[in-house]
Design a protein around this motif. Structure first.
Motif, PDB file in Angstrom:
ATOM      1  N   GLY A  72     -16.112  20.821 -11.206  1.00 19.27           N
ATOM      2  CA  GLY A  72     -15.419  21.523 -10.134  1.00 19.27           C
ATOM      3  C   GLY A  72     -14.760  20.578  -9.154  1.00 19.27           C
ATOM      4  N   ILE A  73     -14.298  21.160  -8.075  1.00 21.77           N
ATOM      5  CA  ILE A  73     -13.613  20.411  -7.020  1.00 21.77           C
ATOM      6  C   ILE A  73     -14.623  20.039  -5.946  1.00 21.77           C
ATOM      7  CG2 ILE A  73     -11.831  20.501  -5.236  1.00 21.77           C
ATOM      8  CD1 ILE A  73     -10.369  22.547  -7.024  1.00 21.77           C
ATOM      9  N   TYR A  74     -14.576  18.788  -5.515  1.00 21.28           N
ATOM     10  CA  TYR A  74     -15.435  18.276  -4.452  1.00 21.28           C
ATOM     11  C   TYR A  74     -14.562  17.578  -3.415  1.00 21.28           C
ATOM     12  CZ  TYR A  74     -19.300  19.270  -7.560  1.00 21.28           C
ATOM     13  OH  TYR A  74     -20.194  19.915  -8.368  1.00 21.28           O
ATOM     14  N   VAL A  75     -15.117  17.429  -2.235  1.00 20.83           N
ATOM     15  CA  VAL A  75     -14.431  16.744  -1.143  1.00 20.83           C
ATOM     16  C   VAL A  75     -15.213  15.476  -0.844  1.00 20.83           C
ATOM     17  CG1 VAL A  75     -13.769  16.895   1.282  1.00 20.83           C
ATOM     18  CG2 VAL A  75     -13.599  18.912  -0.179  1.00 20.83           C
ATOM     19  N   TYR A  76     -14.505  14.371  -0.678  1.00 21.23           N
ATOM     20  CA  TYR A  76     -15.201  13.158  -0.249  1.00 21.23           C
ATOM     21  C   TYR A  76     -14.582  12.636   1.043  1.00 21.23           C
ATOM     22  CZ  TYR A  76     -11.463  10.275  -2.358  1.00 21.23           C
ATOM     23  OH  TYR A  76     -10.264   9.699  -2.684  1.00 21.23           O
ATOM     24  N   GLU A  77     -15.456  12.083   1.858  1.00 18.06           N
ATOM     25  CA  GLU A  77     -15.057  11.501   3.139  1.00 18.06           C
ATOM     26  C   GLU A  77     -15.454  10.029   3.101  1.00 18.06           C
ATOM     27  OE1 GLU A  77     -15.670  13.071   7.499  1.00 18.06           O
ATOM     28  OE2 GLU A  77     -17.501  12.172   6.706  1.00 18.06           O
ATOM     29  N   LEU A  78     -14.482   9.169   3.252  1.00 19.66           N
ATOM     30  CA  LEU A  78     -14.716   7.737   3.252  1.00 19.66           C
ATOM     31  C   LEU A  78     -14.622   7.228   4.691  1.00 19.66           C
ATOM     32  CD1 LEU A  78     -13.858   5.198   0.730  1.00 19.66           C
ATOM     33  CD2 LEU A  78     -12.881   4.742   2.961  1.00 19.66           C
ATOM     34  N   LYS A  79     -15.683   6.564   5.152  1.00 23.57           N
ATOM     35  CA  LYS A  79     -15.713   5.993   6.500  1.00 23.57           C
ATOM     36  C   LYS A  79     -15.895   4.488   6.371  1.00 23.57           C
ATOM     37  CE  LYS A  79     -18.281   9.892   8.375  1.00 23.57           C
ATOM     38  NZ  LYS A  79     -19.530  10.265   9.061  1.00 23.57           N
ATOM     39  N   VAL A  80     -15.151   3.740   7.167  1.00 26.37           N
ATOM     40  CA  VAL A  80     -15.229   2.273   7.137  1.00 26.37           C
ATOM     41  C   VAL A  80     -15.433   1.755   8.546  1.00 26.37           C
ATOM     42  CG1 VAL A  80     -14.045   0.154   6.470  1.00 26.37           C
ATOM     43  CG2 VAL A  80     -13.641   2.248   5.164  1.00 26.37           C
ATOM     44  N   ARG A  81     -16.398   0.834   8.670  1.00 22.01           N
ATOM     45  CA  ARG A  81     -16.657   0.150   9.936  1.00 22.01           C
ATOM     46  C   ARG A  81     -16.670  -1.348   9.680  1.00 22.01           C
ATOM     47  NH1 ARG A  81     -18.134   3.275  14.115  1.00 22.01           N
ATOM     48  NH2 ARG A  81     -18.900   5.363  13.700  1.00 22.01           N
ATOM     49  N   SER A  82     -16.278  -2.115  10.687  1.00 21.95           N
ATOM     50  CA  SER A  82     -16.387  -3.566  10.569  1.00 21.95           C
ATOM     51  C   SER A  82     -17.848  -3.954  10.759  1.00 21.95           C
ATOM     52  CB  SER A  82     -15.496  -4.257  11.618  1.00 21.95           C
ATOM     53  OG  SER A  82     -15.970  -3.968  12.911  1.00 21.95           O
ATOM     54  N   SER A  83     -18.183  -5.177  10.426  1.00 18.65           N
ATOM     55  CA  SER A  83     -19.583  -5.616  10.502  1.00 18.65           C
ATOM     56  C   SER A  83     -20.126  -5.601  11.930  1.00 18.65           C
ATOM     57  CB  SER A  83     -19.735  -7.011   9.901  1.00 18.65           C
ATOM     58  OG  SER A  83     -18.927  -7.930  10.603  1.00 18.65           O
ATOM     59  N   ASN A  84     -19.254  -5.660  12.930  1.00 20.31           N
ATOM     60  CA  ASN A  84     -19.729  -5.595  14.321  1.00 20.31           C
ATOM     61  C   ASN A  84     -19.811  -4.152  14.833  1.00 20.31           C
ATOM     62  OD1 ASN A  84     -17.097  -4.865  14.861  1.00 20.31           O
ATOM     63  ND2 ASN A  84     -16.574  -6.708  16.013  1.00 20.31           N
ATOM     64  N   GLY A  85     -19.562  -3.176  13.939  1.00 23.96           N
ATOM     65  CA  GLY A  85     -19.721  -1.767  14.297  1.00 23.96           C
ATOM     66  C   GLY A  85     -18.461  -1.069  14.750  1.00 23.96           C
ATOM     67  N   ASP A  86     -17.351  -1.804  14.867  1.00 21.87           N
ATOM     68  CA  ASP A  86     -16.094  -1.168  15.266  1.00 21.87           C
ATOM     69  C   ASP A  86     -15.625  -0.205  14.184  1.00 21.87           C
ATOM     70  OD1 ASP A  86     -16.069  -2.621  17.588  1.00 21.87           O
ATOM     71  OD2 ASP A  86     -14.632  -4.115  16.870  1.00 21.87           O
ATOM     72  N   PHE A  87     -15.176   0.961  14.589  1.00 24.18           N
ATOM     73  CA  PHE A  87     -14.655   1.955  13.656  1.00 24.18           C
ATOM     74  C   PHE A  87     -13.328   1.467  13.107  1.00 24.18           C
ATOM     75  CE2 PHE A  87     -12.141   5.790  12.819  1.00 24.18           C
ATOM     76  CZ  PHE A  87     -12.950   6.377  11.860  1.00 24.18           C
ATOM     77  N   VAL A  88     -13.170   1.494  11.802  1.00 22.54           N
ATOM     78  CA  VAL A  88     -11.931   1.047  11.171  1.00 22.54           C
ATOM     79  C   VAL A  88     -11.113   2.246  10.699  1.00 22.54           C
ATOM     80  CG1 VAL A  88     -10.941  -0.264   9.253  1.00 22.54           C
ATOM     81  CG2 VAL A  88     -12.929  -1.157  10.477  1.00 22.54           C
ATOM     82  N   ALA A  89     -11.721   3.131   9.893  1.00 15.63           N
ATOM     83  CA  ALA A  89     -10.951   4.248   9.351  1.00 15.63           C
ATOM     84  C   ALA A  89     -11.871   5.339   8.826  1.00 15.63           C
ATOM     85  CB  ALA A  89     -10.041   3.763   8.231  1.00 15.63           C
ATOM     86  N   LYS A  90     -11.303   6.547   8.721  1.00 18.38           N
ATOM     87  CA  LYS A  90     -11.996   7.694   8.136  1.00 18.38           C
ATOM     88  C   LYS A  90     -10.947   8.539   7.438  1.00 18.38           C
ATOM     89  CE  LYS A  90     -14.411  11.839   9.679  1.00 18.38           C
ATOM     90  NZ  LYS A  90     -14.999  12.488  10.859  1.00 18.38           N
ATOM     91  N   LYS A  91     -11.228   8.914   6.201  1.00 17.96           N
ATOM     92  CA  LYS A  91     -10.250   9.681   5.429  1.00 17.96           C
ATOM     93  C   LYS A  91     -10.978  10.666   4.537  1.00 17.96           C
ATOM     94  CE  LYS A  91      -6.000  10.078   3.626  1.00 17.96           C
ATOM     95  NZ  LYS A  91      -4.838  10.480   4.259  1.00 17.96           N
ATOM     96  N   THR A  92     -10.423  11.851   4.384  1.00 17.39           N
ATOM     97  CA  THR A  92     -11.001  12.888   3.532  1.00 17.39           C
ATOM     98  C   THR A  92     -10.015  13.224   2.424  1.00 17.39           C
ATOM     99  OG1 THR A  92     -12.202  13.795   5.423  1.00 17.39           O
ATOM    100  CG2 THR A  92     -11.947  15.222   3.504  1.00 17.39           C
TER     101      THR A  92
END
Length: 98
Positions: A72-92
């Motif tokens: 079936g169809i699923y949704v994925y959410e990819l989240k990326v942070r730098s090693s110091n915890g800064d938010f880099v990106a989020k995409k679905t």
């Protein structure tokens, strides 16, 4: 750019994305959910990048309990942070299991 390849797939796919944090460690989380929003799999990975592309995050179409998920169809959410915890990106995005 964020994608999974192959898509559609039956037994294994690779999540891939581009970024602007070359030569850095990135903390990556992929949450895979049913189309109704129920979380079935979480993948956490720490990746040292030598370039601007990551393509070595794999999923074997199994849930967090090791059971094969239904077609079936699923949704994925990819989240990326730098090693110091800064938010880099989020995409679905969507994926399809055959």
């Amino acid at each position: 750019h964020v994608l999974n390849y192959p898509n559609p797939f039956s037994s294994r796919t690779s999540f891939q994305f581009e970024h602007n944090y070359a030569n850095a460690t990135l903390e990556v989380q992929v949450n895979i959910k049913t189309i109704t929003g129920r979380l079935i799999k979480t993948i956490n990975q720490s990746i040292y990048t030598t370039g601007n592309r990551v393509d070595n995050i794999f999923w074997d179409a199994k849930d967090d309990y090791g059971e094969k998920v239904a077609r079936g169809i699923y949704v994925y959410e990819l989240k990326v942070r730098s090693s110091n915890g800064d938010f880099v990106a989020k995409k679905t995005e969507k994926l399809l299991i055959l």
